[in-house]
Motif scaffolding. Structure first.
Motif, PDB file in Angstrom:
ATOM      1  N   GLU A  20      33.961  91.031  37.085  1.00 55.89           N
ATOM      2  CA  GLU A  20      33.669  91.701  38.350  1.00 55.89           C
ATOM      3  C   GLU A  20      32.180  91.915  38.518  1.00 55.89           C
ATOM      4  O   GLU A  20      31.601  91.587  39.547  1.00 55.89           O
ATOM      5  N   ARG A  21      31.568  92.479  37.511  1.00 52.97           N
ATOM      6  CA  ARG A  21      30.140  92.799  37.564  1.00 52.97           C
ATOM      7  C   ARG A  21      29.293  91.543  37.763  1.00 52.97           C
ATOM      8  O   ARG A  21      28.290  91.572  38.471  1.00 52.97           O
ATOM      9  N   LEU A  22      29.700  90.449  37.145  1.00 49.48           N
ATOM     10  CA  LEU A  22      28.948  89.203  37.225  1.00 49.48           C
ATOM     11  C   LEU A  22      29.413  88.303  38.373  1.00 49.48           C
ATOM     12  O   LEU A  22      28.927  87.185  38.524  1.00 49.48           O
ATOM     13  N   ARG A  23      30.375  88.791  39.168  1.00 49.16           N
ATOM     14  CA  ARG A  23      30.924  88.024  40.292  1.00 49.16           C
ATOM     15  C   ARG A  23      31.564  86.719  39.833  1.00 49.16           C
ATOM     16  O   ARG A  23      31.353  85.657  40.397  1.00 49.16           O
ATOM     17  N   LEU A  24      32.373  86.837  38.787  1.00 45.63           N
ATOM     18  CA  LEU A  24      33.070  85.684  38.217  1.00 45.63           C
ATOM     19  C   LEU A  24      34.590  85.860  38.277  1.00 45.63           C
ATOM     20  O   LEU A  24      35.328  85.260  37.509  1.00 45.63           O
ATOM     21  N   GLN A  25      35.071  86.675  39.220  1.00 48.66           N
ATOM     22  CA  GLN A  25      36.502  86.972  39.294  1.00 48.66           C
ATOM     23  C   GLN A  25      37.344  85.736  39.579  1.00 48.66           C
ATOM     24  O   GLN A  25      38.531  85.704  39.241  1.00 48.66           O
ATOM     25  N   HIS A  26      36.780  84.733  40.213  1.00 42.12           N
ATOM     26  CA  HIS A  26      37.541  83.531  40.560  1.00 42.12           C
ATOM     27  C   HIS A  26      37.805  82.638  39.347  1.00 42.12           C
ATOM     28  O   HIS A  26      38.591  81.709  39.428  1.00 42.12           O
ATOM     29  N   TRP A  27      37.185  82.942  38.224  1.00 40.32           N
ATOM     30  CA  TRP A  27      37.406  82.159  37.002  1.00 40.32           C
ATOM     31  C   TRP A  27      38.633  82.674  36.268  1.00 40.32           C
ATOM     32  O   TRP A  27      38.830  83.886  36.130  1.00 40.32           O
ATOM     33  N   ASP A  28      39.437  81.759  35.779  1.00 42.39           N
ATOM     34  CA  ASP A  28      40.554  82.085  34.897  1.00 42.39           C
ATOM     35  C   ASP A  28      40.009  81.949  33.473  1.00 42.39           C
ATOM     36  O   ASP A  28      39.742  80.836  33.017  1.00 42.39           O
ATOM     37  N   VAL A  29      39.821  83.072  32.814  1.00 40.35           N
ATOM     38  CA  VAL A  29      39.221  83.082  31.480  1.00 40.35           C
ATOM     39  C   VAL A  29      40.301  83.306  30.427  1.00 40.35           C
ATOM     40  O   VAL A  29      41.016  84.308  30.475  1.00 40.35           O
ATOM     41  N   VAL A  30      40.414  82.373  29.514  1.00 44.86           N
ATOM     42  CA  VAL A  30      41.315  82.499  28.376  1.00 44.86           C
ATOM     43  C   VAL A  30      40.441  82.903  27.194  1.00 44.86           C
ATOM     44  O   VAL A  30      39.552  82.159  26.784  1.00 44.86           O
ATOM     45  N   LEU A  31      40.696  84.084  26.666  1.00 45.52           N
ATOM     46  CA  LEU A  31      39.845  84.671  25.646  1.00 45.52           C
ATOM     47  C   LEU A  31      40.579  84.727  24.316  1.00 45.52           C
ATOM     48  O   LEU A  31      41.766  85.067  24.278  1.00 45.52           O
ATOM     49  N   SER A  32      39.863  84.409  23.227  1.00 44.77           N
ATOM     50  CA  SER A  32      40.483  84.513  21.903  1.00 44.77           C
ATOM     51  C   SER A  32      39.440  84.864  20.855  1.00 44.77           C
ATOM     52  O   SER A  32      38.244  84.659  21.047  1.00 44.77           O
ATOM     53  N   ILE A  33      39.935  85.413  19.765  1.00 43.86           N
ATOM     54  CA  ILE A  33      39.113  85.683  18.580  1.00 43.86           C
ATOM     55  C   ILE A  33      39.560  84.673  17.540  1.00 43.86           C
ATOM     56  O   ILE A  33      40.746  84.563  17.253  1.00 43.86           O
ATOM     57  N   VAL A  34      38.609  83.924  17.006  1.00 45.13           N
ATOM     58  CA  VAL A  34      38.962  82.825  16.103  1.00 45.13           C
ATOM     59  C   VAL A  34      38.249  82.958  14.765  1.00 45.13           C
ATOM     60  O   VAL A  34      37.133  83.454  14.685  1.00 45.13           O
ATOM     61  N   ARG A  35      38.930  82.510  13.730  1.00 44.17           N
ATOM     62  CA  ARG A  35      38.329  82.439  12.407  1.00 44.17           C
ATOM     63  C   ARG A  35      37.424  81.215  12.338  1.00 44.17           C
ATOM     64  O   ARG A  35      37.683  80.197  12.967  1.00 44.17           O
ATOM     65  N   GLN A  36      36.365  81.311  11.584  1.00 45.49           N
ATOM     66  CA  GLN A  36      35.432  80.207  11.410  1.00 45.49           C
ATOM     67  C   GLN A  36      36.150  78.957  10.910  1.00 45.49           C
ATOM     68  O   GLN A  36      35.883  77.850  11.351  1.00 45.49           O
ATOM     69  N   SER A  37      37.110  79.150   9.999  1.00 46.67           N
ATOM     70  CA  SER A  37      37.824  78.014   9.418  1.00 46.67           C
ATOM     71  C   SER A  37      38.791  77.348  10.404  1.00 46.67           C
ATOM     72  O   SER A  37      39.180  76.212  10.205  1.00 46.67           O
ATOM     73  N   ASP A  38      39.152  78.057  11.490  1.00 52.41           N
ATOM     74  CA  ASP A  38      40.106  77.516  12.452  1.00 52.41           C
ATOM     75  C   ASP A  38      39.442  76.882  13.675  1.00 52.41           C
ATOM     76  O   ASP A  38      40.119  76.272  14.495  1.00 52.41           O
ATOM     77  N   ALA A  39      38.144  77.063  13.817  1.00 51.16           N
ATOM     78  CA  ALA A  39      37.449  76.537  14.991  1.00 51.16           C
ATOM     79  C   ALA A  39      36.038  76.130  14.604  1.00 51.16           C
ATOM     80  O   ALA A  39      35.411  76.764  13.765  1.00 51.16           O
ATOM     81  N   ASP A  40      35.577  75.083  15.213  1.00 53.59           N
ATOM     82  CA  ASP A  40      34.201  74.666  14.959  1.00 53.59           C
ATOM     83  C   ASP A  40      33.276  75.496  15.835  1.00 53.59           C
ATOM     84  O   ASP A  40      33.067  75.180  16.996  1.00 53.59           O
ATOM     85  N   MET A  41      32.765  76.557  15.281  1.00 53.80           N
ATOM     86  CA  MET A  41      31.859  77.423  16.017  1.00 53.80           C
ATOM     87  C   MET A  41      30.405  76.992  15.806  1.00 53.80           C
ATOM     88  O   MET A  41      29.508  77.586  16.380  1.00 53.80           O
ATOM     89  N   SER A  42      30.185  76.010  14.974  1.00 51.92           N
ATOM     90  CA  SER A  42      28.846  75.456  14.735  1.00 51.92           C
ATOM     91  C   SER A  42      27.809  76.541  14.452  1.00 51.92           C
ATOM     92  O   SER A  42      26.694  76.490  14.941  1.00 51.92           O
TER      93      SER A  42
END
Length: 125
Positions: A20-42
């Protein structure tokens, strides 16, 4: 400084408020917390993948158990805002190479803007 560690539900609530604050309400955001070993966070604390044509974004934040920097406390809200700001710049992402000076400067600008916004919010602004 203390670490700002949040649950996924807390992050989702913050995400809606920041969208809302950033005027990004039209975006569908899928949010997750991931372990380093499960995702390439580089080596990053977060990542944002977005599809402009569908306004879909997948934002991943590093699980705090994998955070190893003792000098800077992990601030998940700051990382979230940083990744959300990428949505404003995603039309330019295909022009950039991750080793390119322009990309480095864009990352630096987004980091400074995110820090300023979160600090202002926390000071009551």
């Amino acid at each position: 400084m203390t670490m700002n560690i949040l649950t996924l539900d807390q992050l989702r609530d913050l995400c809606r408020k920041w969208q809302e604050r950033l005027r990004l309400q039209h975006w569908d955001v899928v949010l997750s917390i991931v372990r380093q070993s499960d995702a390439d966070m580089s080596g990053n604390l977060g990542s944002c993948r977005c599809t402009l044509s569908t306004a879909l974004s997948i934002i991943k934040l590093l699980d705090p158990v994998d955070y190893v920097n003792d000098y800077y406390p992990y601030d998940m809200e700051m990382v979230l805002v940083h990744e959300l700001l990428h949505l404003h710049f995603c039309p330019f992402d295909d022009c950039l190479d991750s080793n390119d000076l322009k990309d480095i400067m864009l990352e630096r600008a987004i980091e400074h803007i995110a820090r300023a916004l979160v600090e202002t919010k926390r000071k009551g602004g």
